[in-house]
Design an enzyme around this catalytic site. Sequence first.
Site, mmCIF file in Angstrom:
data_model
loop_
_atom_site.group_PDB
_atom_site.id
_atom_site.type_symbol
_atom_site.label_atom_id
_atom_site.label_comp_id
_atom_site.label_asym_id
_atom_site.label_seq_id
_atom_site.Cartn_x
_atom_site.Cartn_y
_atom_site.Cartn_z
ATOM 1 N N HIS A 132 13.202 -4.800 12.262
ATOM 2 C CA HIS A 132 13.738 -6.419 12.496
ATOM 3 C C HIS A 132 14.355 -6.574 11.445
ATOM 4 C CE1 HIS A 132 11.750 -6.445 16.860
ATOM 5 N NE2 HIS A 132 12.326 -5.253 16.734
ATOM 6 N N HIS A 137 -6.443 -8.148 -9.582
ATOM 7 C CA HIS A 137 -7.811 -7.349 -9.653
ATOM 8 C C HIS A 137 -8.356 -7.227 -8.126
ATOM 9 C CE1 HIS A 137 -8.390 -11.715 -9.780
ATOM 10 N NE2 HIS A 137 -9.480 -11.482 -9.265
#
Length: 158
Positions: free
Chosen positions: A98, A9
């Site tokens: 990376h 929510h």
Amino acid sequence: MKIAMASDHAGYELKQEIKEILEGQGYEIVDFGAHSTEAADLPDSIYPASIAIARGEAERGIFIDGVGYGSAMIANKIYGLNAVVCQDPFCARLAREHTNSNVLCLGGKIIGSAIAHEIVDVWMKTDFMGDVEKYVRRVKKVDEISEKHLRKLSEIES
């Protein structure tokens, strides 16, 4: 590209904004909920979205909760998912370059819409630096840890 999106929510409104932007850019979105701002338990949407990515039903995921860490904790328990929490575009770029992350987790209570949109844009458009040996080696080491400690869905479902 198909993207699994999920939230609780606290992340619902930001998820809706990002979903609309991504659809406008031509991405196919599969929305696993929450579907309103009514209280919702994070695992109820993040877990099925994570499973969809693990099964190859979506190529990436974007998960949004209050701070991002709950989503990342759930996603990283699933074999084949590499979820990162990013709070700025620099981290989003490095998370793709990376680590070859395939799930982006954001904190709807931590960052505003404008920065969230920029983070998503950078993360979606950045490629893994698969031609740089040190990053390939490091990702492989993380994958080896998963091989050791996580079970593939095919092993669980058979």
